[in-house]
Write a protein that holds these residues in place. Structure first.
Motif, PDB file in Angstrom:
ATOM      1  N   ILE A 109      -9.352  -7.254  -5.465  1.00  0.00           N
ATOM      2  CA  ILE A 109      -8.507  -6.234  -6.100  1.00  0.00           C
ATOM      3  C   ILE A 109      -8.474  -4.986  -5.209  1.00  0.00           C
ATOM      4  O   ILE A 109      -7.406  -4.432  -4.931  1.00  0.00           O
ATOM      5  CB  ILE A 109      -9.018  -5.880  -7.515  1.00  0.00           C
ATOM      6  CG1 ILE A 109      -8.900  -7.097  -8.437  1.00  0.00           C
ATOM      7  CG2 ILE A 109      -8.247  -4.696  -8.103  1.00  0.00           C
ATOM      8  CD1 ILE A 109      -9.620  -6.947  -9.772  1.00  0.00           C
ATOM      9  N   LEU A 110      -9.660  -4.593  -4.722  1.00  0.00           N
ATOM     10  CA  LEU A 110      -9.753  -3.402  -3.871  1.00  0.00           C
ATOM     11  C   LEU A 110      -8.936  -3.576  -2.580  1.00  0.00           C
ATOM     12  O   LEU A 110      -8.221  -2.662  -2.159  1.00  0.00           O
ATOM     13  CB  LEU A 110     -11.228  -3.138  -3.535  1.00  0.00           C
ATOM     14  CG  LEU A 110     -11.587  -1.727  -3.139  1.00  0.00           C
ATOM     15  CD1 LEU A 110     -11.223  -0.737  -4.230  1.00  0.00           C
ATOM     16  CD2 LEU A 110     -13.090  -1.636  -2.844  1.00  0.00           C
ATOM     17  N   ALA A 111      -9.026  -4.768  -2.000  1.00  0.00           N
ATOM     18  CA  ALA A 111      -8.266  -5.033  -0.765  1.00  0.00           C
ATOM     19  C   ALA A 111      -6.765  -4.924  -1.048  1.00  0.00           C
ATOM     20  O   ALA A 111      -6.003  -4.416  -0.211  1.00  0.00           O
ATOM     21  CB  ALA A 111      -8.615  -6.421  -0.240  1.00  0.00           C
ATOM     22  N   LYS A 112      -6.346  -5.378  -2.218  1.00  0.00           N
ATOM     23  CA  LYS A 112      -4.921  -5.313  -2.568  1.00  0.00           C
ATOM     24  C   LYS A 112      -4.475  -3.867  -2.818  1.00  0.00           C
ATOM     25  O   LYS A 112      -3.327  -3.527  -2.575  1.00  0.00           O
ATOM     26  CB  LYS A 112      -4.630  -6.176  -3.802  1.00  0.00           C
ATOM     27  CG  LYS A 112      -4.642  -7.663  -3.482  1.00  0.00           C
ATOM     28  CD  LYS A 112      -4.174  -8.479  -4.668  1.00  0.00           C
ATOM     29  CE  LYS A 112      -4.000  -9.937  -4.263  1.00  0.00           C
ATOM     30  NZ  LYS A 112      -3.358 -10.720  -5.303  1.00  0.00           N
ATOM     31  N   ILE A 113      -5.402  -3.037  -3.314  1.00  0.00           N
ATOM     32  CA  ILE A 113      -5.072  -1.616  -3.500  1.00  0.00           C
ATOM     33  C   ILE A 113      -4.906  -0.985  -2.121  1.00  0.00           C
ATOM     34  O   ILE A 113      -3.934  -0.272  -1.847  1.00  0.00           O
ATOM     35  CB  ILE A 113      -6.180  -0.877  -4.284  1.00  0.00           C
ATOM     36  CG1 ILE A 113      -6.278  -1.403  -5.715  1.00  0.00           C
ATOM     37  CG2 ILE A 113      -5.930   0.631  -4.292  1.00  0.00           C
ATOM     38  CD1 ILE A 113      -7.480  -0.886  -6.490  1.00  0.00           C
ATOM     39  N   GLU A 114      -5.856  -1.318  -1.238  1.00  0.00           N
ATOM     40  CA  GLU A 114      -5.835  -0.697   0.087  1.00  0.00           C
ATOM     41  C   GLU A 114      -4.632  -1.142   0.915  1.00  0.00           C
ATOM     42  O   GLU A 114      -4.110  -0.383   1.721  1.00  0.00           O
ATOM     43  CB  GLU A 114      -7.170  -0.952   0.809  1.00  0.00           C
ATOM     44  CG  GLU A 114      -8.219   0.039   0.277  1.00  0.00           C
ATOM     45  CD  GLU A 114      -9.670  -0.336   0.577  1.00  0.00           C
ATOM     46  OE1 GLU A 114      -9.914  -1.351   1.255  1.00  0.00           O
ATOM     47  OE2 GLU A 114     -10.562   0.409   0.097  1.00  0.00           O
ATOM     48  N   SER A 115      -4.172  -2.368   0.686  1.00  0.00           N
ATOM     49  CA  SER A 115      -3.000  -2.840   1.441  1.00  0.00           C
ATOM     50  C   SER A 115      -1.691  -2.389   0.786  1.00  0.00           C
ATOM     51  O   SER A 115      -0.613  -2.610   1.336  1.00  0.00           O
ATOM     52  CB  SER A 115      -3.024  -4.364   1.531  1.00  0.00           C
ATOM     53  OG  SER A 115      -2.719  -4.909   0.260  1.00  0.00           O
ATOM     54  N   GLY A 116      -1.783  -1.790  -0.396  1.00  0.00           N
ATOM     55  CA  GLY A 116      -0.577  -1.310  -1.078  1.00  0.00           C
ATOM     56  C   GLY A 116       0.057  -2.362  -1.976  1.00  0.00           C
ATOM     57  O   GLY A 116       1.063  -2.111  -2.640  1.00  0.00           O
TER      58      GLY A 116
END
Ligand code: GTP
Ligand code: MG
Length: 218
Positions: free
Chosen positions: A169-176
């Motif tokens: 989830i965090l990676a998806k937030i960081e990638s936008g």
């Protein structure tokens, strides 16, 4: 003292009755096996702050009842979940056979970008196994799910499962790919230090998800 964290993620635990959902949550939060676990009535709730790649993330976890008679109540909790743990019991073919039904409901009712982790629980009961690792991992691959086998009894891979889902989830937030500011994303920003005096009007900072009802809390 108020707790501080960078993000709040809404999580859901779903799957057949008896798969071990409540025991998984109890092991994650209390680091203990809940010997005397009885069927969940409606929904139970737990929360824990974890460290995910240097960020502190508060997980707000809704543990749903697997019994059919609670289905309409539990479905009302799917809305706006950022992560879901879909649990079956490796010693129960029946619990695996209905994973696709649980998956359909989660994709339909949770947040559009919901990150789902398939969990084969009761790994400690390998002698009674009815579902192989290979077939479940193939199902997960075909349905774009992450997959782990756990034991709520020994604690094996329990923390890892919550961490794995949160990391994604965090990676998806960081990638936008995921936007915490979108209503119903299941993600909120955590508390900000007061000295920063950030103007937070207009976004969803510091708000908590408000459940319709809480039947039980850890
Ligand atoms: P509902 O609330 O009815 O949906 O069930 P649940 O999925 O929450 O199941 P629960 O966690 O209550 O566990 C059901 C039974 O399985 C209990 O008797 C637990 O002791 C047992 N159990 C749960 N996890 C494990 C595990 O990892 N290993 C073993 N051996 N038993 C487990
Ligand atoms: Mg339960």
């Amino acid at each position: 003292m108020s707790e501080s964290y960078d993000y709040l993620f809404k999580f859901l635990v779903i799957g057949n009755a008896g798969a071990g959902k409540s025991c998984l949550l109890h092991q994650f939060i209390e680091n203990k096996f809940k010997e005397d676990s009885s069927h969940t009535i409606g929904v139970e709730f737990g929360s824990k702050i974890i460290n995910v790649g240097g960020k502190s993330v508060k997980l707000q976890i809704w543990d749903t009842a697997g019994q059919e008679r609670f289905r309409s109540v539990t479905k009302s909790y799917y809305r706006g979940a950022a992560g879901a743990l879909l649990v079956y019991d490796i010693t129960s073919r029946d619990s695996f056979n209905v994973v696709s039904t649980w998956l359909r409901d989660a994709r339909l009712l949770a947040s559009p970008g919901v990150v789902i982790l398939l969990i084969g629980n009761k790994k400690d009961l390998d002698v009674e196994r009815q579902v192989t690792f290979i077939e479940a991992s193939q199902f997960a691959q075909e349905n774009e799910l992450m997959f782990l086998e756990t034991s709520a009894k020994t604690g094996e891979s329990v923390e890892e499962s919550f961490l794995k889902c949160s990391k994604t989830i965090l990676a998806k937030i960081e990638s936008g790919e995921l936007d915490p500011d979108r209503t119903g994303s299941g993600i909120q920003y955590g508390s900000q230090p007061k000295t920063l005096n950030v103007n937070t009007s207009g976004d969803n900072r510091n708000k908590l998800f408000t459940p319709d009802c809480i039947c039980n809390t850890y």
